[in-house]
Design a protein around this motif. Structure first.
Motif, mmCIF file in Angstrom:
data_model
loop_
_atom_site.group_PDB
_atom_site.id
_atom_site.type_symbol
_atom_site.label_atom_id
_atom_site.label_comp_id
_atom_site.label_asym_id
_atom_site.label_seq_id
_atom_site.Cartn_x
_atom_site.Cartn_y
_atom_site.Cartn_z
ATOM 1 N N UNK A 89 12.223 18.427 36.378
ATOM 2 C CA UNK A 89 11.236 17.638 37.140
ATOM 3 C C UNK A 89 9.882 18.338 37.133
ATOM 4 N N UNK A 90 9.513 18.826 35.971
ATOM 5 C CA UNK A 90 8.277 19.599 35.823
ATOM 6 C C UNK A 90 7.117 18.623 35.602
ATOM 7 N N UNK A 91 6.125 18.602 36.461
ATOM 8 C CA UNK A 91 5.051 17.610 36.346
ATOM 9 C C UNK A 91 4.048 17.973 35.266
ATOM 10 N N UNK A 92 4.514 18.007 34.028
ATOM 11 C CA UNK A 92 3.670 18.451 32.937
ATOM 12 C C UNK A 92 3.363 17.362 31.929
ATOM 13 N N UNK A 93 2.824 17.804 30.808
ATOM 14 C CA UNK A 93 2.353 16.908 29.765
ATOM 15 C C UNK A 93 3.501 16.133 29.122
ATOM 16 N N UNK A 94 4.619 16.801 28.846
ATOM 17 C CA UNK A 94 5.746 16.142 28.209
ATOM 18 C C UNK A 94 6.349 15.054 29.068
ATOM 19 N N UNK A 95 6.488 15.324 30.340
ATOM 20 C CA UNK A 95 7.035 14.315 31.251
ATOM 21 C C UNK A 95 6.079 13.131 31.383
ATOM 22 N N UNK A 143 1.475 34.104 12.189
ATOM 23 C CA UNK A 143 1.501 32.668 11.883
ATOM 24 C C UNK A 143 2.723 32.004 12.483
ATOM 25 N N UNK A 144 3.872 32.643 12.354
ATOM 26 C CA UNK A 144 5.111 32.089 12.913
ATOM 27 C C UNK A 144 5.011 31.974 14.431
ATOM 28 N N UNK A 145 4.460 33.005 15.072
ATOM 29 C CA UNK A 145 4.306 32.980 16.532
ATOM 30 C C UNK A 145 3.369 31.855 16.958
ATOM 31 N N UNK A 146 2.251 31.700 16.244
ATOM 32 C CA UNK A 146 1.287 30.656 16.586
ATOM 33 C C UNK A 146 1.895 29.271 16.449
ATOM 34 N N UNK A 147 2.608 29.023 15.359
ATOM 35 C CA UNK A 147 3.239 27.715 15.172
ATOM 36 C C UNK A 147 4.345 27.486 16.190
ATOM 37 N N UNK A 148 5.077 28.537 16.530
ATOM 38 C CA UNK A 148 6.107 28.415 17.552
ATOM 39 C C UNK A 148 5.498 28.029 18.895
ATOM 40 N N UNK A 149 4.353 28.604 19.211
ATOM 41 C CA UNK A 149 3.666 28.270 20.458
ATOM 42 C C UNK A 149 3.225 26.806 20.470
ATOM 43 N N UNK A 150 2.728 26.329 19.332
ATOM 44 C CA UNK A 150 2.326 24.917 19.247
ATOM 45 C C UNK A 150 3.522 23.999 19.445
ATOM 46 N N UNK A 151 4.670 24.356 18.866
ATOM 47 C CA UNK A 151 5.862 23.534 19.031
ATOM 48 C C UNK A 151 6.354 23.558 20.479
ATOM 49 N N UNK A 152 6.204 24.684 21.156
ATOM 50 C CA UNK A 152 6.611 24.755 22.561
ATOM 51 C C UNK A 152 5.719 23.863 23.423
ATOM 52 N N UNK A 153 4.417 23.855 23.139
ATOM 53 C CA UNK A 153 3.505 22.996 23.890
ATOM 54 C C UNK A 153 3.859 21.522 23.700
ATOM 55 N N UNK A 154 4.266 21.181 22.488
ATOM 56 C CA UNK A 154 4.533 19.782 22.167
ATOM 57 C C UNK A 154 5.971 19.378 22.482
ATOM 58 N N UNK A 155 6.883 20.341 22.419
ATOM 59 C CA UNK A 155 8.296 19.988 22.501
ATOM 60 C C UNK A 155 8.974 20.301 23.814
ATOM 61 N N UNK A 156 8.198 20.407 24.898
ATOM 62 C CA UNK A 156 8.791 20.742 26.196
ATOM 63 C C UNK A 156 9.227 19.502 26.970
ATOM 64 N N UNK A 157 9.392 18.370 26.276
ATOM 65 C CA UNK A 157 9.649 17.105 26.963
ATOM 66 C C UNK A 157 10.974 17.144 27.712
#
Length: 361
Positions: free
Chosen positions: A307-313, A286-300
């Motif tokens: 200069x990463x052409x991703x979702x956060x930018x 559970x901790x790993x899964x939530x950590x992964x979700x935060x990484x997807x959302x918090x990579x801004x």
């Protein structure tokens, strides 16, 4: 001699098949209703926040120099002349079709923009999660095994550093040291310009696409650009995963069954990894899964520095430009990711923890 107790069978007769199927159907129905209500609440939240922000959507589309006639025409075209509840229903109809309108910053449909930039963030966050998980779980377990030793203090210091040091500062220092000074890694961006046209986009994940094409030079170049930002994200994941794993394991190692196993002659490592860790595995997942979700959302910030052409930018640029279509679409995607992660965690609980299945049977 029968091993089945007739008295127990009489007290607890086996449920008929139709009753068991009905129970599963009821739980599935409750789950779907819960997911629907969560997504509906998320859609309502994004809609009303968009209406409360001091941004005129008509001006954002036409600009400040539009005539009054053009302004009124666009105002009606966007449905802003209708009551708020009708605007919300119209908004829900578009969201159900994954139609978030066109992005003002690119002029393309928002859903197409998200499909174009999200693989870059997915690749970055996935490698960061792999690094954080592969290092964080053993670090947390060994930190609990050797509590209050120098190793435990080092792991806790690294965790504190990962939580305290801003990602943009770590990114800048990493670029200065490993790129500008030592030349060990690639610079900002996902790939050098000379390789960019050699990569045919199949999945949008450059590591996978170059591997499928067998272009080993491009693969090495992509990895050299990816490893530093992924490691910085992985440090954040490592900090959270190691701290939580350590806390779970300390609680388990103080239980009587571990002490009994040691008294019976079982090795310390086997007592920890086979018995104690098995009892916290579901919590760690559970901790790993939530950590992964935060990484997807918090990579801004990480994507901005590199200069990463991703979702956060993309989301950051949309917010700075007042592009509410893109902001709303990205917000709904982030919320859907967290809902999906929570559903996955719930499913894993039911698979790996027999006590959960017994409580629900």
């Amino acid at each position: 001699m029968s091993l089945i107790d007739p008295a127990a069978t009489a007290e607890h007769p086996a449920d008929p098949l139709w009753l068991r199927l009905g129970g599963h159907g009821a739980r599935l129905g409750k789950l779907l209703v819960s997911v629907f209500c969560t997504l509906l609440g998320l859609a309502a939240l994004t809609f009303f926040i968009g209406r409360l922000l001091p941004i005129d959507p008509v001006v954002a589309v036409l600009g400040d120099n539009a005539s009054q006639e053009a302004y009124q025409k666009m105002y009606r075209l966007l449905g802003l002349d209708k009551p708020l509840w009708q605007q919300f229903l119209l908004y829900l109809q578009h969201v159900a079709r994954l139609d978030f309108g066109n992005a003002l910053t690119t002029g393309r449909p928002v859903i197409e923009d998200i499909g174009r930039v999200f693989p870059a963030t997915l690749e970055l966050a996935s490698l960061g999660a792999i690094i954080g998980t592969c290092l964080g779980i053993p670090a947390g377990v060994f930190s609990a095994m050797y509590r209050n030793t120098w190793f435990d203090h080092c792991i806790r210091f690294i965790g504190l550093l990962g939580h305290s040091a801003p990602n943009f500062w770590l990114g800048l220092m990493g670029l200065v040291l490993f790129y500008a000074t030592l030349g060990w890694i690639g610079g900002p961006g996902r790939i050098d310009f000379i390789y960019e046209f050699d990569v045919k986009s199949v999945t949008g994940l450059y590591l996978v696409d170059t591997l499928l094409a067998g272009n080993w030079a491009a693969l090495g170049n992509v990895f050299s650009h990816l490893i530093l930002p992924a490691s910085i994200l992985g440090l954040s994941g490592l900090s959270y995963i190691s701290r939580m794993t350590r806390s779970f394991m300390i609680e388990q190692l103080s239980q009587e069954y571990v002490i009994t196993a040691r008294v019976k002659g079982l090795s310390w490592a086997r007592s920890v990894w086979v018995h104690a860790f098995r009892n916290v595995a579901v919590q760690v997942v559970t901790v790993v899964a939530l950590s992964y979700a935060f990484l997807l959302e918090g990579a801004v910030l990480t994507e901005t520095v590199f200069a990463w052409p991703g979702f956060g930018r993309y989301l950051t640029n949309a917010m700075l430009a007042g592009d509410m279509n893109a902001v709303v679409g990205c917000s709904l995607l982030i919320g859907s990711i967290f809902v999906g992660i929570n559903l996955l965690c719930d499913l894993l609980y039911r698979i790996f923890d027999p006590r959960t299945r017994q409580e629900q049977s």
